[in-house]
Design an enzyme around this catalytic site. Structure first.
Site, PDB file in Angstrom:
ATOM      1  CB  THR A   1      28.508 -25.350   1.732  1.00 29.65           C
ATOM      2  OG1 THR A   1      27.314 -24.899   1.069  1.00 29.65           O
ATOM      3  CG2 THR A   1      29.730 -24.277   1.560  1.00 29.65           C
TER       4      THR A   1
ATOM      5  CG  HIS B   1      24.028 -29.211   4.827  1.00 31.94           C
ATOM      6  ND1 HIS B   1      22.795 -29.175   4.415  1.00 31.94           N
ATOM      7  CD2 HIS B   1      24.438 -30.402   4.484  1.00 31.94           C
ATOM      8  CE1 HIS B   1      22.350 -30.271   3.940  1.00 31.94           C
ATOM      9  NE2 HIS B   1      23.341 -31.091   3.689  1.00 31.94           N
ATOM     10  CG  MET B   2      29.177 -28.153  10.109  1.00 38.09           C
ATOM     11  SD  MET B   2      28.377 -26.330  10.975  1.00 38.09           S
ATOM     12  CE  MET B   2      27.634 -27.295  12.318  1.00 38.09           C
ATOM     13  CG  HIS B   3      26.052 -23.900   4.794  1.00 39.94           C
ATOM     14  ND1 HIS B   3      25.699 -24.496   3.538  1.00 39.94           N
ATOM     15  CD2 HIS B   3      25.007 -23.651   5.631  1.00 39.94           C
ATOM     16  CE1 HIS B   3      24.653 -25.215   3.649  1.00 39.94           C
ATOM     17  NE2 HIS B   3      24.170 -24.922   5.018  1.00 39.94           N
ATOM     18  CG  ASP B   4      28.799 -19.794   7.569  1.00 39.13           C
ATOM     19  OD1 ASP B   4      28.441 -19.749   6.282  1.00 39.13           O
ATOM     20  OD2 ASP B   4      27.733 -19.246   8.356  1.00 39.13           O
TER      21      ASP B   4
END
Length: 355
Positions: free
Chosen positions: A205, A271-274
């Site tokens: 991610t 950071h676009m983890h989801d």
């Protein structure tokens, strides 16, 4: 990049909304194959009541007041709740100021919702968790057969061969409630290989780097004006003036995240983890995965909350997870922008004064 199947994917969504959770919700709302059965609220980025308020507000903005929102436990299983307003803003959605929803959450708890929905549709529901695993752990205590009732579980959490984002070895969602994570990974050890939980860790991610250009392209795809031009030189807290309400509120949320990452030496990015985990829930083929046996360290003075993967069977236990180890970030963002931008363009809103 493998394109997702268009057949319906029934989803149980459990979030701690959160800036990147917000974009994950928008992505799912924009995805025609996503059948969102309910949205559970977990304390994490902000307290659980604020998470529920954020979920209701995003659904209202997007015209999806038909989707249930439930409230989970206000605390982790054994420790006090730790939140991260410094990362996500005082309400968890950065600089965005969403109208307060006139709706309230459901009367049933998030843990009860996990159990009831899985029993109603055995073998068909994919669970997606982008926050701490508290609600799911409580649901497992109510219904130990839950791993067999779900079709699959997708978890944004953990870190393996990469630095942590909360301690040197630990990822935030697991750190908030490591006991819950340990219970969940242990419980799902009983499922067959084709239904193993899919873990989306920081290793992958943190390659999903959203930049101002992505927001410009998203606004363009939505037909929003004027052009969404965010720069590092803008005064902190600058608000979007673009016309589309979804794009405007999302930009205000993400700007806070961009500034946070910059101020912590990571660059003017987010950071676009989801959202990536949400995409994997619809199409696991977006990531390269490896099977492993995953457990959580609960006692270590320096390593409590660390996810540990046995890749080679040293523990003598079979794999209990498939871990995402690689993807194509550029292709993912093309896909995300097309979906969310198109959805924002098609959305119908209430009067401008309230949106």
């Amino acid at each position: 990049m493998t394109r997702p199947e268009r057949s319906s994917v029934p989803l149980f969504v459990d979030v701690d909304t959160g800036i990147d959770d917000s974009l994950a919700l928008l992505y799912l709302l924009a995805s025609p194959e996503a059948e969102i059965l309910t949205i559970a609220s977990t304390g994490g980025n902000v307290p659980v009541a604020q998470v529920a308020a954020n979920n209701l507000a995003w659904l209202d903005l997007c015209g999806r007041t038909d989707i249930e929102v439930t409230v989970g436990s206000p605390t982790p299983l054994r420790i006090p709740l730790r939140t991260t307003e410094d990362t996500h803003g005082p309400q968890g959605i950065g600089y965005a100021e969403l109208p307060h929803s006139s709706r309230g959450p459901s009367d049933r708890s998030s843990a009860r919702a996990w159990v009831e929905i899985a029993r109603e549709r055995p073998g068909s529901v994919t669970g997606l968790v982008t926050g701490p695993l508290t609600n799911l752990a409580l649901a497992l205590r109510l219904e130990p057969e839950l791993p067999h009732l779900l079709k699959r579980l997708v978890v944004m959490g953990g870190v393996f061969n990469h630095p942590g984002n909360t301690t040197p070895t630990c990822e935030w969602n697991i750190f908030v409630d490591p006991e819950a994570a340990q219970e969940v990974f242990a419980a799902f050890s009983v499922v067959p290989a084709d239904r193993r939980p899919l873990i989306c860790p920081l290793d992958v991610t943190e390659t999903i780097e959203m930049r101002p250009e992505h927001l410009r392209l998203l606004a363009q795809a939505a037909g929003s004006e004027p052009a969404e031009l965010i720069t590092e030189q803008d005064p902190p807290g600058t608000r979007s003036r673009t016309s589309n309400p979804i794009v405007r509120h999302l930009s205000d949320a993400v700007r806070f995240y961009l500034e946070f990452h910059r101020d912590h030496g990571q660059g003017f990015l987010a950071h676009m983890h989801d959202p990536f985990a949400a995409a994997l829930a619809l199409n696991p083929g977006l990531a390269v995965t490896r099977p492993a046996t995953v457990d959580v360290e609960l006692e270590g003075t320096l390593t409590r909350g660390t996810t540990v993967a046995d890749w080679t069977g040293m523990w003598g236990r079979g794999p209990n997870a498939d871990i995402a180890v690689g993807t194509d970030p550029a292709a993912f963002f093309d896909h995300l922008i097309e979906r969310v931008g198109g959805f924002a363009a098609r959305a119908r809103f209430a009067s401008p004064e309230t949106r």
